[in-house]
Design a protein around this motif. Structure first.
Motif, PDB file in Angstrom:
ATOM      1  N   ARG A 290      42.510  35.275  65.007  1.00 39.97           N
ATOM      2  CA  ARG A 290      42.339  35.631  66.415  1.00 39.97           C
ATOM      3  C   ARG A 290      42.073  34.335  67.167  1.00 39.97           C
ATOM      4  N   HIS A 291      42.862  34.081  68.194  1.00 37.20           N
ATOM      5  CA  HIS A 291      42.766  32.833  68.961  1.00 37.20           C
ATOM      6  C   HIS A 291      42.886  31.624  68.038  1.00 37.20           C
ATOM      7  N   GLY A 292      43.757  31.749  67.021  1.00 35.44           N
ATOM      8  CA  GLY A 292      44.030  30.642  66.122  1.00 35.44           C
ATOM      9  C   GLY A 292      42.969  30.405  65.055  1.00 35.44           C
ATOM     10  N   ARG A 293      41.946  31.251  65.016  1.00 37.84           N
ATOM     11  CA  ARG A 293      40.875  31.077  64.036  1.00 37.84           C
ATOM     12  C   ARG A 293      40.864  32.262  63.071  1.00 37.84           C
ATOM     13  N   ARG A 294      40.639  31.969  61.835  1.00 42.56           N
ATOM     14  CA  ARG A 294      40.609  33.007  60.803  1.00 42.56           C
ATOM     15  C   ARG A 294      39.432  33.943  61.045  1.00 42.56           C
ATOM     16  N   GLN A 295      39.709  35.255  61.093  1.00 43.73           N
ATOM     17  CA  GLN A 295      38.678  36.246  61.355  1.00 43.73           C
ATOM     18  C   GLN A 295      38.434  37.175  60.172  1.00 43.73           C
ATOM     19  N   LEU A 296      39.516  37.628  59.553  1.00 41.45           N
ATOM     20  CA  LEU A 296      39.422  38.623  58.485  1.00 41.45           C
ATOM     21  C   LEU A 296      40.420  38.311  57.379  1.00 41.45           C
ATOM     22  N   VAL A 297      40.151  38.868  56.212  1.00 43.89           N
ATOM     23  CA  VAL A 297      41.111  38.821  55.116  1.00 43.89           C
ATOM     24  C   VAL A 297      41.247  40.245  54.599  1.00 43.89           C
ATOM     25  N   LEU A 298      42.455  40.762  54.628  1.00 41.98           N
ATOM     26  CA  LEU A 298      42.745  42.100  54.126  1.00 41.98           C
ATOM     27  C   LEU A 298      43.287  41.962  52.712  1.00 41.98           C
ATOM     28  N   MET A 299      42.685  42.696  51.774  1.00 42.48           N
ATOM     29  CA  MET A 299      43.146  42.643  50.389  1.00 42.48           C
ATOM     30  C   MET A 299      43.004  44.018  49.769  1.00 42.48           C
ATOM     31  N   SER A 300      43.678  44.204  48.646  1.00 48.96           N
ATOM     32  CA  SER A 300      43.592  45.482  47.949  1.00 48.96           C
ATOM     33  C   SER A 300      42.172  45.694  47.436  1.00 48.96           C
ATOM     34  N   ALA A 301      41.803  46.945  47.265  1.00 48.43           N
ATOM     35  CA  ALA A 301      40.488  47.274  46.720  1.00 48.43           C
ATOM     36  C   ALA A 301      40.349  46.701  45.309  1.00 48.43           C
ATOM     37  N   ASP A 302      41.417  46.734  44.528  1.00 48.35           N
ATOM     38  CA  ASP A 302      41.373  46.182  43.170  1.00 48.35           C
ATOM     39  C   ASP A 302      41.076  44.685  43.184  1.00 48.35           C
ATOM     40  N   HIS A 303      41.722  43.960  44.102  1.00 50.74           N
ATOM     41  CA  HIS A 303      41.492  42.517  44.211  1.00 50.74           C
ATOM     42  C   HIS A 303      40.042  42.250  44.614  1.00 50.74           C
ATOM     43  N   TYR A 304      39.559  42.991  45.590  1.00 52.48           N
ATOM     44  CA  TYR A 304      38.177  42.832  46.032  1.00 52.48           C
ATOM     45  C   TYR A 304      37.207  43.126  44.892  1.00 52.48           C
ATOM     46  N   ASP A 305      37.426  44.226  44.179  1.00 49.40           N
ATOM     47  CA  ASP A 305      36.560  44.583  43.051  1.00 49.40           C
ATOM     48  C   ASP A 305      36.558  43.488  41.993  1.00 49.40           C
ATOM     49  N   TRP A 306      37.730  42.893  41.740  1.00 47.05           N
ATOM     50  CA  TRP A 306      37.834  41.814  40.760  1.00 47.05           C
ATOM     51  C   TRP A 306      37.011  40.604  41.209  1.00 47.05           C
ATOM     52  N   LEU A 307      37.115  40.241  42.486  1.00 51.75           N
ATOM     53  CA  LEU A 307      36.349  39.100  42.998  1.00 51.75           C
ATOM     54  C   LEU A 307      34.845  39.351  42.906  1.00 51.75           C
ATOM     55  N   VAL A 308      34.420  40.553  43.261  1.00 51.11           N
ATOM     56  CA  VAL A 308      32.997  40.884  43.192  1.00 51.11           C
ATOM     57  C   VAL A 308      32.513  40.825  41.749  1.00 51.11           C
ATOM     58  N   ALA A 309      33.282  41.403  40.843  1.00 52.44           N
ATOM     59  CA  ALA A 309      32.902  41.385  39.423  1.00 52.44           C
ATOM     60  C   ALA A 309      32.861  39.952  38.888  1.00 52.44           C
ATOM     61  N   ALA A 310      33.825  39.132  39.270  1.00 52.68           N
ATOM     62  CA  ALA A 310      33.856  37.744  38.819  1.00 52.68           C
ATOM     63  C   ALA A 310      32.646  36.980  39.356  1.00 52.68           C
TER      64      ALA A 310
END
Length: 71
Positions: A29-49
């Motif tokens: 938004r306005h050239g600045r990173r605001q959010l990252v959309l990812m699959s629930a599986d990817h998110y769960d993997w990152l949290v577990a890691a």
């Protein structure tokens, strides 16, 4: 990781939803990173890691990159 603007994300939500199943999508938004959309599986993997990693030096490279990008 692909990137899109918030406006384009709103216009093509379904397409980005499908894309996020394959890879994270950065939303800016306005050239600045605001959010990252990812699959629930990817998110769960990152949290577990992150939970398995007691020290940053022990983290997998993909976890370190995610943390670097978040900062």
């Amino acid at each position: 990781m692909s990137q899109t603007t918030a406006r384009e994300f709103q216009r093509k939500f379904g397409a980005f939803q499908h894309q996020a199943q394959r890879e994270p999508v950065e939303i800016t938004r306005h050239g600045r990173r605001q959010l990252v959309l990812m699959s629930a599986d990817h998110y769960d993997w990152l949290v577990a890691a992150a939970r398995r990693t007691a020290r940053t030096v022990d983290a997998a490279p993909v976890v370190l990159e995610a943390v670097r990008r978040a900062g």
